[in-house]
Design an enzyme around this catalytic site. Sequence first.
Site, PDB file in Angstrom:
ATOM      1  CD1 TRP A  54      -3.182   1.162   0.779  1.00 37.71           C
ATOM      2  CD2 TRP A  54      -1.651   2.490   1.732  1.00 37.71           C
ATOM      3  NE1 TRP A  54      -3.750   2.398   0.946  1.00 37.71           N
ATOM      4  CE2 TRP A  54      -2.846   3.231   1.530  1.00 37.71           C
ATOM      5  CE3 TRP A  54      -0.551   3.122   2.316  1.00 37.71           C
ATOM      6  CZ2 TRP A  54      -2.959   4.573   1.910  1.00 37.71           C
ATOM      7  CZ3 TRP A  54      -0.670   4.463   2.685  1.00 37.71           C
ATOM      8  CH2 TRP A  54      -1.853   5.163   2.478  1.00 37.71           C
ATOM      9  CE1 TYR A  74      -2.052   8.458  -1.107  1.00 35.95           C
ATOM     10  CE2 TYR A  74      -0.015   9.081  -0.008  1.00 35.95           C
ATOM     11  CZ  TYR A  74      -1.300   9.390  -0.410  1.00 35.95           C
ATOM     12  OH  TYR A  74      -1.838  10.622  -0.134  1.00 35.95           O
ATOM     13  CG  ASP A 103      -7.380   2.852   0.531  1.00 38.46           C
ATOM     14  OD1 ASP A 103      -6.444   3.389   1.132  1.00 38.46           O
ATOM     15  OD2 ASP A 103      -8.542   3.326   0.499  1.00 38.46           O
TER      16      ASP A 103
END
Length: 539
Positions: free
Chosen positions: A465, A469, A485
């Site tokens: 994640w 990002y 997410d």
Amino acid sequence: MTTTLATPRAAADPVFAERYRAIASRDRRFDGQFITAVSSTGIYCRPSCPARTPKPENVTFYLTSAAAHEAGYRACKRCLPEAVPGTPSWDLGHDLSARAMRLVADGVVDREGVDGLAAHLGYSPRHVHRVLVAELGAGPVALARALRAQTARALLTGTDLRLADVAFAAGFGSVRQFNDTITEVFDTTPGELRRRARRDRPIPPRGTTGPGAVHGPDGPGVVGDDGGTTAVLDLTLPLREPFDARGVFAFLAARAVDDVEVADLAGPVLSYARTLALPHGPGAFRATYGPPPGRARGTARFHVELELTSVADLPAAIARVRRLFDLDADPTAVDAALAADPALAASVRAVPGIRVPGAVDATEILVRALVGQQISVAAARTHLSRLAVALGTPFASRFGPTLLFPTPAQLAEGGADHVRGPARRTAAILGVARALADGSLALSSADDPAAQRAALEAMPGVGPWTSGYVAMRVLHDPDVLLDGDLALRAGAAALGLPDDRRTLTAHAERWAPWRSYAAMHLWRAAAPRPSSAPTKETP
């Protein structure tokens, strides 16, 4: 308007045919994506140039103005081909040429030379030069020279800086080099280029405010580069419409770190300001989007005021602002692709021109991502604000912010006393800060995506994640789907899409190569309020 081409050249080259149709219809969507050079006149233009459409046999298309100039062409005085948004493929691509162009735009060639550019990219100077010439038609020195000419033109036509100050602000080594380059590229002198612009749009006199003004901290006048004063420049930056200005300003406002960032979304003019750590010293900017000053219903424009310790940082500052607000995106291509999915069509109609906010500092985004794991946007903002107050460097900007975001070295040295949260997350933040500070981990907008992800995920506490990002915001990767997410999956459910990871991932394949932009639609659907976009990471 439809233009039919019956020439053998067009029949044999569909790319030429498409580009020729674009210039025949004066299609502004293609401005910045290629350059039109006309052999019968010896000039090059933007695709939307209002001049008479040249005959196909007289036209050559180039990807860069530098390539057109290297081929012996001069810039059109009528359409000003340098005053266009950047090329989307450079902004979003991750091949060697795109990565190199991002570094050129940030001023690396001017600061570190071709050897420095090559070192950042991990190749030899000869290989970098060969690839850029083959793919873009010009080497790194010519590309940097074209960037200096573009910056100088913007300063000449948009500010009242003295000509000598324009020369050094644009990155030229001398006034003579500046004069020679402007004359060669634009076929006119710097003074005449400015006089022509003032006939079309008066520039405010020294000491006044508004677009074009430049002044020092204690009053009017042009200031120097001695570190004790700052120069303030006010420019208009081009972009491609449609532009979801309220969405991107609201995204940044919801995450604004106290004393580092200041946002105002009230009224017809949106405003966001923050400090910057630039190569030659600290600075700040304030970006606004709305009608021109004094005109309540004028066409909205994107203005940026820049406060710089050194005017030599102007190109780098502009490049970072453009990336933060995703000004070089191709919204028509994104919207058309996403609207083809019935589940997203209504959202695209409601929010045309959605943007993926970028970054002004790669290491800052990594720290923000780690702090924001598994907590809300508001909680992350509180934690980051405390860190900034405790560890940030003071820089009192006239735009409101008073601190620079803490550097990795500052976090590594003092973070143990101020980073709060679960032990695993705290250890990850401090470990990353130490690695960035000692150079064992490097991070930039020109990294190879696979290499960056591998380096990040090798760090304890950094998972897919976080690396995804960072790729979205630092590398501006347009095709990232953070399927783990929780907020994104909630948005998928709100739009009638499957919300389990495997099924959503399979469905999202139809959004490629724009899954990052699709994610912005899903986060928006998850919570209408701007303050509730992506922040949570599933284990």
